[in-house]
Motif scaffolding. Structure first.
Motif, short mmCIF file in Angstrom:
data_model
loop_
_atom_site.label_atom_id
_atom_site.label_comp_id
_atom_site.label_asym_id
_atom_site.label_seq_id
_atom_site.Cartn_x
_atom_site.Cartn_y
_atom_site.Cartn_z
N GLY A 81 0.84 -1.20 0.00
CA GLY A 81 0.00 0.00 0.00
C GLY A 81 0.87 1.24 0.00
N ALA A 82 0.40 2.30 -0.67
CA ALA A 82 1.15 3.55 -0.73
C ALA A 82 0.19 4.73 -0.67
N LEU A 83 0.45 5.63 0.25
CA LEU A 83 -0.26 6.91 0.35
C LEU A 83 0.67 7.98 -0.19
N ARG A 84 0.24 8.67 -1.24
CA ARG A 84 1.11 9.67 -1.82
C ARG A 84 0.33 10.77 -2.51
N TRP A 99 -6.74 2.40 -5.33
CA TRP A 99 -7.93 2.44 -4.48
C TRP A 99 -8.65 3.79 -4.57
N LYS A 100 -7.92 4.86 -4.33
CA LYS A 100 -8.56 6.17 -4.29
C LYS A 100 -7.65 7.22 -4.93
N PHE A 145 -10.13 6.70 -10.01
CA PHE A 145 -9.63 5.75 -9.01
C PHE A 145 -10.56 5.79 -7.80
N ASN A 146 -11.45 4.81 -7.71
CA ASN A 146 -12.40 4.81 -6.59
C ASN A 146 -12.87 3.38 -6.34
N SER A 147 -11.98 2.61 -5.72
CA SER A 147 -12.29 1.20 -5.39
C SER A 147 -12.13 1.00 -3.89
N ASP A 148 -12.68 -0.10 -3.42
CA ASP A 148 -12.58 -0.43 -2.00
C ASP A 148 -12.04 -1.85 -1.85
N PRO A 149 -11.20 -2.07 -0.84
CA PRO A 149 -10.64 -3.41 -0.63
C PRO A 149 -11.70 -4.40 -0.15
#
Length: 797
Positions: A81-84, A99-100, A145-149
């Motif tokens: 996972g990466a938040l950027r 994901w988003k 980009f708008n998906s959910d795990p």
């Protein structure tokens, strides 16, 4: 020795909890932090990351600011996972799935953001598994980009033995480097928290501010304060009590230009090189690096940069260190006006609007003056710039005096502390900001220091670092007590708006969803009396329109006549202002005499913007506006319609206003008729009435306001391309803003992609389109703007 003390750094701009340090991440040096998470996390499916973020890197050339936080155990969505920040979006990605990606764009490098990522994949509702927040508000609008795990899945961040990194992707050794600053970085293992655990709204300013987290951390939790710069080991220490320390790479705690522990924090923001002002063609903008403290240029043309702070008062000190330079090329340092984007080639006459000294291919420092630019006269003989020189600059805005020196000695026996032997003079008490120029086909590089690390030399007594703590305390700390914008849905029945922090004296109402008239009401004419800014007809009286001005808002009738005030199910935006000299508005009504007349106002200063209308029922009567940046007082510009400024002395009689009076021309002084005038003067940190000149580029003008705007209205003054366009941050809570409404047009909101044109920023606004209506080449645009927060307190937007 390096110099820094608490007086120079200033008392914090905000009371309460203080953050003392941040860590700079230099993408150019591959700076990052890394650790291996524990084998037994409290909960690998539930966790929170929180951090304060200040962006670096030049937004005009690279919109990918890089990784904030990443975790890796394998090449899968459950292992990575990466938040950027990705192309200015806040982005959360897995190995195969994006994901988003927010529709909101984050590209304001002049102040701090608070970013929170809360993950709980145990949630039954898929949309609750990922929550992203910026400055206390949840992001709910996402693009492609708008998906959910999947429920109960892991995402790599908090897996057993996950490689956790800050500032760099994992497992790569050089991908998506973050360039900027981080402060108060928290990771909470086992809890999905909201921003209220880490921040709160300050009651005095209305701004989101940090607060200390008081909860538990879980097994893999950590808290990075970056307080201990004893070594590159200690700077990565976890102070949560868990000792989940990070190893640093590409981070320096050696004093000098590479020192990465900073005092630039969310509670005391410092100036940097401005990354958003247009400064020339693509070949001449130079390159910003090292979190916007380093300016590089290596082309056979001139490139310039400004500081991100502008000041109209006070005494200020900063330093440049020349790290790369070859004799025979060009280099200049000084200050420049915010009102202009000067240009030049180093020859005499170049760089007017700036003050300083430059070397342009010889062994002399030539003076650069505000009026004449580069001088032919030799300034300081045999004092050419050399690598490792530290240039000292002091300027006193109140006195209009400028000093320069290098390596601890002021040129020509200058004495800034005594106010003597200044090298240049300039117009006092207007906005100036740091400025520099480089030229050369071989590399030229300088590093600026505004005090976020220790100064090399002791600043003159009384001179301060450029940070928000040292900025003057604004008269209006919380603008929403004097101007605000609200959203509502019409009811078709009596209703009240009670969310304002003041009793309004001017209310402007417009339906967003329907093509109905604008409606303006004011306390001088009284309730039930409306005017339409898009109409040339006069005042109407309607008992079912605005029926009362209340201490916290206003009351509305049933709108039985469908005036466009409260039609059932219509959506509305209402803009409201309080009258008073302190907030720069006087609502004036007067009787016409049939001839030009002087009219008294109560502002106590010279007005800068006047909207006037003969309010009684006179057909085909325009709304003339006077703005300080029109060609002269003989010109006016209409509030309705797209016409450019027009020469007509019957509007304002060709007479500029004074601190006590303005003049209504014969057109606005009709015998037996009453006239209403909304008379404004700028208030520092709250309102601004000014101009900018278009450049027909998507990298459009940056307009310094000294505040984060709440409301902006813009008109092209020297062309006739567009009506007054209105933008506000209640309709568009994030950038990029489209406006969608025009003062002279009854149409419903229009948010076509082609009109998304403006970023509201912590210190002003930025034009982001090349279209003629907002950014025609060489066209002068005038504007009125009101604040959401003074820059002293503002968050990045």
């Amino acid at each position: 020795m390096p110099f820094q003390n608490n007086v120079l750094a200033g008392a914090s701009a905000q009371g309460g909890y203080q953050i003392t340090n941040s860590l700079r991440f230099r993408a150019s040096n591959n700076g990052y932090l890394s650790r291996t998470a524990g084998a037994s996390p409290t909960n690998d499916k539930i966790f929170t990351w929180s951090g304060w973020v200040k962006l670096g890197r030049s937004a005009t050339t690279d919109l990918d600011y890089g990784v904030l936080f990443t975790g890796y155990t394998g090449n899968s969505d459950s292992g990575y996972g990466a938040l950027r920040i990705r192309n200015s979006e806040l982005y959360l990605g897995g190995w195969a799935t994006a994901w988003k990606g927010s529709t909101a764009l984050f590209r304001d490098p002049s102040a701090w953001y608070h970013i929170v990522m809360a993950i709980d994949t145990t949630q039954a509702t898929a949309s609750n598994r990922i929550k992203l927040y910026v400055n206390g508000s949840q992001l709910t609008a996402f693009g492609s980009f708008n998906s959910d795990p999947s429920q109960n899945s892991t995402m790599g961040f908090n897996n057993a033995s996950s490689t956790q990194r800050i500032g760099l992707d994992a497992p790569s050794s050089s991908s998506y480097n973050f360039d900027g600053y981080l402060a108060n970085v928290y990771f909470i293992d086992g809890q999905a928290l909201t921003p209220s655990s880490f921040g709160q709204t300050d009651a005095t300013t209305g701004v989101w501010v940090p607060k200390k987290y008081t909860g538990t951390y879980g097994t893999n939790g950590f808290f990075l304060e970056f307080k201990d710069a004893t070594s590159t080991t200690t700077i990565g220490y976890d102070t949560s009590g868990n000792s989940n320390n990070f190893t640093t790479s590409g981070i320096s705690v050696t004093s000098g230009v590479t020192f990465d522990q900073m005092t630039d924090t969310p509670t005391n923001n410092y100036s940097i090189f401005d990354a958003i002002s247009p400064v020339g063609s693509a070949s001449s903008i130079g390159t910003l690096a090292a979190a916007n403290l380093t300016f590089d240029h290596s082309a056979a043309n001139y490139a310039q940069r400004f500081g991100s702070f502008a000041v109209a008062s006070g005494k200020w000190y900063f330093e440049y260190t020349i790290t790369t330079f070859s004799s025979g090329f060009g280099l200049a340092f000084g200050i420049g006006k915010t009102a202009d984007y000067p240009s030049g080639t180093g020859v005499p006459g170049s760089w007017t609007g700036c003050v300083g000294y430059g070397e342009f291919g010889d062994s002399y420092l030539r003076p650069i003056t505000e009026a004449a630019g580069v001088s032919n006269t030799s300034g300081v003989a045999s004092t050419d710039f050399l690598v490792n020189d530290i240039i000292m600059i002091a300027f006193d805005v109140g006195a209009g005096k400028f000093w320069m020196g290098k390596n601890g000695t002021w040129f020509d026996s200058g004495n800034p502390a005594a106010g003597t032997n200044e090298k240049q003079t300039f117009t006092a008490n207007i906005n100036w900001r740091p400025w520099c120029v480089t030229y050369g086909s071989s590399a030229a590089q300088n590093v600026v220091n505004f005090g976020q690390r220790a100064f090399a030399y002791t600043p003159p007594s009384g001179f301060k670092a450029l940070n928000t703590a040292n900025l003057s305390v604004p008269t209006i700390k919380k603008p929403s007590l004097y101007m605000d914008a609200t959203l509502r849905t019409g009811t078709g029945a009596t209703a009240s708006v009670s969310s304002l922090g003041f009793q309004p004296d001017l209310v402007w109402i417009k339906s967003r969803s329907a093509a109905t008239n604008h409606n303006l009401f004011d306390s001088a004419r009284g309730v039930q009396k409306g005017l339409g800014s898009n109409l040339q007809s006069g005042q109407y009286t309607d008992a079912n329109s605005l029926t009362a001005f209340n201490t916290n808002g206003y009351s509305l009738g049933s709108d039985a006549s469908s005036r466009g005030v409260n039609i059932n199910t219509n959506t509305y935006v209402d803009w409201a202002w309080k009258e008073g000299a302190a907030c720069g508005l006087d609502v004036v009504t007067f009787a016409g005499t049939g001839a030009a007349q002087a009219v008294n106002h109560n502002l106590g200063v010279t007005p800068e913007f006047i909207i006037m209308r003969v309010s009684d029922d006179v057909p085909a009567r325009t709304w003339p506006c006077w703005h300080k940046n029109l060609t002269s007082a003989s010109y006016y510009i209409a509030l309705e319609g797209a016409a450019a400024e027009t020469l007509d002395t019957t509007m304002f009689n060709g007479t500029s206003p004074t601190s006590t009076q303005f003049t209504a021309g014969s057109y606005n002084s009709v015998l037996t008729r009453n006239t209403i005038a909304y008379v404004w003067a700028g208030v520092s940190g709250f309102s601004k009435f000014d101009r900018y000149v278009g450049n027909a580029s998507s990298d459009g003008p940056f307009v310094w306001c000294g505040f984060r705007p709440r409301w902006i209205m813009i008109k092209d003054a020297t062309a006739a391309n567009l009506e007054w366009r209105i933008y506000d941050t209640v309709r568009e809570t994030f950038n990029e803003m489209g406006g969608g409404l025009e003062a002279g047009d009854a149409s419903a909101e229009n948010y076509a992609t082609s009109v998304r044109a403006i970023d509201a920023l912590s210190n002003g606004f930025k034009i982001r389109v090349s279209s003629s209506g907002l950014n025609g080449s060489g066209v002068t645009f005038v504007f009125a703007a009101f604040a959401e927060a003074p820059f002293k307190y503002a968050r990045a937007r």
